[in-house]
Design a protein around this motif. Structure first.
Motif, short mmCIF file in Angstrom:
data_model
loop_
_atom_site.label_atom_id
_atom_site.label_comp_id
_atom_site.label_asym_id
_atom_site.label_seq_id
_atom_site.Cartn_x
_atom_site.Cartn_y
_atom_site.Cartn_z
N ASN A 1 9.19 9.45 -4.63
CA ASN A 1 10.57 8.96 -5.12
C ASN A 1 10.79 7.24 -5.05
O ASN A 1 11.69 6.69 -4.73
N GLY A 2 9.58 6.59 -5.22
CA GLY A 2 9.47 5.36 -5.30
C GLY A 2 9.78 4.56 -3.99
O GLY A 2 9.74 3.32 -3.72
N ALA A 3 9.26 5.49 -2.86
CA ALA A 3 9.18 4.66 -1.61
C ALA A 3 8.16 3.60 -1.49
O ALA A 3 7.04 3.90 -2.40
N HIS A 4 8.27 2.44 -0.87
CA HIS A 4 7.27 1.45 -0.96
C HIS A 4 6.22 1.23 0.14
O HIS A 4 6.67 1.46 1.20
N VAL A 5 4.86 1.42 -0.12
CA VAL A 5 4.06 1.58 0.92
C VAL A 5 3.31 0.01 0.62
O VAL A 5 2.63 -0.18 -0.41
N LEU B 1 -7.67 0.95 -1.70
CA LEU B 1 -7.66 1.25 -3.02
C LEU B 1 -7.36 2.88 -3.15
O LEU B 1 -6.65 3.28 -4.05
N THR B 2 -8.03 3.50 -2.44
CA THR B 2 -7.86 4.99 -2.61
C THR B 2 -6.57 5.37 -1.80
O THR B 2 -6.02 6.18 -2.56
N THR B 3 -6.02 4.71 -1.06
CA THR B 3 -4.86 4.95 -0.42
C THR B 3 -3.51 4.44 -1.67
O THR B 3 -2.83 5.43 -1.90
N ALA B 4 -3.89 3.53 -2.32
CA ALA B 4 -3.08 3.17 -3.24
C ALA B 4 -2.91 4.06 -4.42
O ALA B 4 -1.95 4.50 -4.78
N TYR B 5 -3.95 4.44 -4.92
CA TYR B 5 -4.21 5.41 -5.84
C TYR B 5 -3.78 6.58 -5.67
O TYR B 5 -2.82 7.03 -6.55
N GLU B 6 -4.09 7.29 -4.44
CA GLU B 6 -3.38 8.62 -4.28
C GLU B 6 -1.91 8.60 -4.06
O GLU B 6 -1.25 9.58 -4.56
N LEU B 7 -1.54 7.64 -3.48
CA LEU B 7 0.01 7.25 -3.35
C LEU B 7 0.75 7.21 -4.74
O LEU B 7 2.05 7.89 -4.98
N GLU B 8 0.08 6.62 -5.61
CA GLU B 8 0.81 6.32 -6.72
C GLU B 8 0.78 7.68 -7.57
O GLU B 8 1.68 7.80 -8.58
N VAL C 1 1.55 10.25 -6.70
CA VAL C 1 2.64 11.05 -6.18
C VAL C 1 4.15 10.45 -6.12
O VAL C 1 4.91 10.64 -5.32
N GLY C 2 4.24 9.28 -6.97
CA GLY C 2 5.52 8.54 -7.00
C GLY C 2 5.85 7.61 -6.08
O GLY C 2 6.98 7.30 -6.00
N TYR C 3 4.83 6.95 -5.28
CA TYR C 3 4.94 5.88 -4.48
C TYR C 3 4.68 4.72 -5.03
O TYR C 3 4.03 4.53 -5.99
N ARG C 4 5.51 3.56 -4.60
CA ARG C 4 5.23 2.19 -5.22
C ARG C 4 4.35 1.54 -4.10
O ARG C 4 4.61 1.74 -2.78
N THR C 5 3.41 0.97 -4.35
CA THR C 5 2.23 0.50 -3.40
C THR C 5 2.03 -1.15 -3.91
O THR C 5 2.30 -1.80 -4.95
N THR C 6 1.85 -1.87 -2.61
CA THR C 6 1.48 -3.22 -2.80
C THR C 6 0.22 -3.30 -1.80
O THR C 6 0.16 -3.09 -0.79
N VAL C 7 -0.80 -3.94 -2.57
CA VAL C 7 -2.00 -4.22 -1.80
C VAL C 7 -2.02 -5.73 -1.31
O VAL C 7 -2.06 -6.76 -2.23
N VAL C 8 -2.18 -5.90 -0.09
CA VAL C 8 -2.51 -7.25 0.53
C VAL C 8 -3.84 -7.48 0.82
O VAL C 8 -4.45 -6.84 1.59
N LYS D 1 -2.21 0.83 -9.99
CA LYS D 1 -1.19 0.18 -10.29
C LYS D 1 -0.84 -1.05 -9.56
O LYS D 1 0.02 -1.91 -9.98
N ALA D 2 -1.11 -0.48 -8.22
CA ALA D 2 -0.56 -1.75 -7.35
C ALA D 2 -0.30 -3.01 -7.38
O ALA D 2 -1.38 -3.58 -8.22
N GLU D 3 1.01 -3.74 -6.98
CA GLU D 3 0.93 -4.98 -7.07
C GLU D 3 -0.45 -5.35 -6.02
O GLU D 3 -0.61 -4.98 -5.06
N ARG D 4 -1.07 -6.85 -6.68
CA ARG D 4 -2.03 -7.20 -5.64
C ARG D 4 -1.72 -8.51 -5.39
O ARG D 4 -1.41 -9.40 -5.96
N LEU D 5 -1.88 -8.70 -4.02
CA LEU D 5 -1.42 -9.99 -3.44
C LEU D 5 -2.87 -10.54 -3.05
O LEU D 5 -3.22 -9.94 -1.66
#
Ligand code: PHE
Length: 521
Positions: free
Chosen positions: A43-47, A57-64, A66-73, A280-284
């Motif tokens: 539901n768009g929760a942000h991780v 990257l695995t974490t981001a991919y799998e969360l995406e 199932v509908g999570y929003r992700t940011t990779v630092v 898809k994660a935003e990458r910082l």
């Protein structure tokens, strides 16, 4: 006394390897079972994900999925972490100054992971999903060399000569033992015959090497009227002088390194490129972790942009820390007491490891020595030379001139860059007469000294069971909204597959809290 797997892994500095891999033999059935469920909705929760290596990257991919929003630092300016492929122009840090790697067009060197076993099913399934093409990685090559100061006046031997000398001698011992019923107690005549035939076939019927070329021959097959003569076995007593004989002969038998091994076509970082295309994660990028805290509603993360020093706070619902713990020493992590203690303990457990790369203007190992891929073994701190498993027949190439772990890495890491290259070259010219003429540049990476890695791997599983309260047992469970992932939280530390397995667990902790308890645990 048998050399146990434990002893071998201890020698490598990764003591306490997984017993499960042995039990399952080829543990493919674990694959799907460990994948986090895709039947949930974020539901768009942000991780926030700290670290853009394989775990991140695995974490981001799998969360995406199932509908999570992700940011990779990511503190580096590239993704991948220890998955790092050098091509021409790569800059590599060393205590003695930065190196600029010069390689020929089309050549590359995998400074981190380089080989993928067939039982790393999760990594292989991402390769499939992302269209990452694979090719064989040759590790075992009987035509490569064994080199020991203690044997044959330090002269190189073909692996086949050394190895079949040992095997033949031991088979002779076994054949002799059969006469006295050793090991055959309770067997019927047919069973005994079967064992004897096996041994006789291995010894080629009549004593070591008789009638067999398996240990090598005095010339190639040709069109002359005289067949080649098989080499005489090297006496066991001679080979037994080498303290590294056992490890050199058995490395190819370890479950992780058994044939078939694979590598991505074009470099190990093709795996990262595959993730990069699908995440898809935003990458910082170029952004370091400064501090991390949480309350009942979410996490707050202070990050610093390296290029301008600017510090800002990112807020999210959850955070998954995938950066190596040894690099987080300076970050202010507000964690539970037991997680704080576990992070500090694990951070101190990172092991050294180093690799040397030599760029060559001519593939002398192929053209002069007939070595296509595989590894020469050295009874000395450089441990192995590896020959590229791609581009056979090309003019130029890159060979690995040292790969250290455990005690050898401790020795290696204390040397200056000049000493490291000199030491590797010393073995290089004993292995290959053309070495000095054809090699055009050498480079060394000590992973302990790499910013944002500070080590090769941390092996936290000391035994068959991780005791309650140990760093491994604590960190595999999240501290409320903050979870951890990384190869060190798996039984495959030092492997990308381990990073993926741990990431799957961290993802499940967020997406399936009922199953995994997203509480202090
Ligand atoms: N995966 C690395 C390798 O292939 C490091 C490693 C060695 C990990 C041995 C576990 C056991 O060499």
């Amino acid at each position: 006394m048998a050399l146990t797997r434990r002893e071998i892994t201890k020698w490598l500095g990764v003591a306490g390897s997984s017993a499960a891999a042995f039990k399952y033999g080829y543990a493919a059935e674990l694959d799907e079972a460990r994948k986090p469920s895709r039947n949930v909705d974020g539901n768009g929760a942000h991780v926030l994900i700290i670290g853009g290596g394989v775990a991140g990257l695995t974490t981001a991919y799998e969360l995406e999925q199932v509908g999570y929003r992700t940011t990779v630092v990511e503190a580096r300016t590239r993704l991948g972490g220890r998955n790092w492929t050098w091509r021409d122009g790569e800059k590599v840090e060393h205590r003695d100054g930065q190196q600029t790697v010069r390689l020929s067009e089309g050549d590359y060197f995998n400074a981190g992971p380089a080989r993928i076993p067939g039982f790393h099913t999760n990594l292989l399934s991402y390769c499939r999903e992302f269209g990452v093409a694979l090719e064989p990685f040759v590790y075992e090559n009987q035509n490569a060399y064994f080199l020991s100061d203690a044997c044959r006046n330090g002269e190189r031997m073909r692996h086949r000569h050394a190895r079949y000398s040992v095997y033949s001698a031991l088979e002779e011992v076994a054949l002799e033992g059969l006469k006295y019923g050793v090991l055959t107690e309770g067997m019927d005549a047919a069973q005994k015959k079967s064992i004897e035939t096996f041994l006789r076939l291995r010894t080629m019927n009549a004593g070591p090497f008789d009638g067999s070329y398996r240990g090598g021959m005095d010339k190639h097959f040709d069109a002359s009227t005289t067949m080649p003569v098989g080499l005489e076995p090297i006496p066991l007593a001679e080979l037994a002088r080498s303290p590294a004989l056992a490890i050199s002969m058995s490395t190819f038998d370890m479950i992780e390194w058994q044939t078939s091994l694979m590598q991505p076509v074009g470099g190990m970082d093709r795996v990262i490129a595959g993730f990069d295309r699908h995440v898809k994660a935003e990458r910082l990028m170029g952004t370091e972790l400064v501090g991390l805290s949480q309350d009942d509603d979410g996490v707050a993360c202070q990050v610093r942009e390296r290029r301008n020093g600017e510090v800002r706070t990112l807020n999210a619902d959850y955070c998954v820390v995938t950066a190596g713990l040894s690099v987080l020493a300076s970050a202010d992590l507000q964690l539970s007491e037991k997680h704080t203690k576990a992070v500090a303990e694990a951070a101190g457990r990172y092991a050294k490891t180093s690799k040397v790369a030599w760029s060559a203007k001519r593939r002398f190992w192929e053209q002069d020595d007939g070595i296509y891929g595989g590894a020469s073994s050295i009874d000395g701190p450089a441990v192995q030379f590896w020959y590229p498993s791609f581009g056979f027949g090309k003019d130029t190439g890159v060979i690995l001139g040292a790969y250290t772990a455990g005690p050898n890495a401790e020795i290696w890491n204390d040397l200056s860059l000049e000493q490291q290259l000199a030491k590797s070259a010393g073995y290089g010219r004993r292995l290959h007469t053309a070495f000095d003429d054809e090699v055009v540049g050498g480079y060394n990476i000590d992973w302990m000294d790499q910013p944002y890695s500070k080590g090769g791997w941390a092996w936290l599983m000391d035994g068959p069971e991780a005791p309650e309260g140990s760093a491994y047992a604590v960190l595999r469970n999240p501290d409320r909204r903050i979870a951890f992932a990384g190869d060190y939280l798996s039984q495959l530390s030092g492997w990308q597959e381990g990073a993926i397995l741990s990431a799957h667990r961290a993802v499940a902790a967020i997406t399936e809290p009922a199953q995994q308890t997203m509480q202090q645990g």
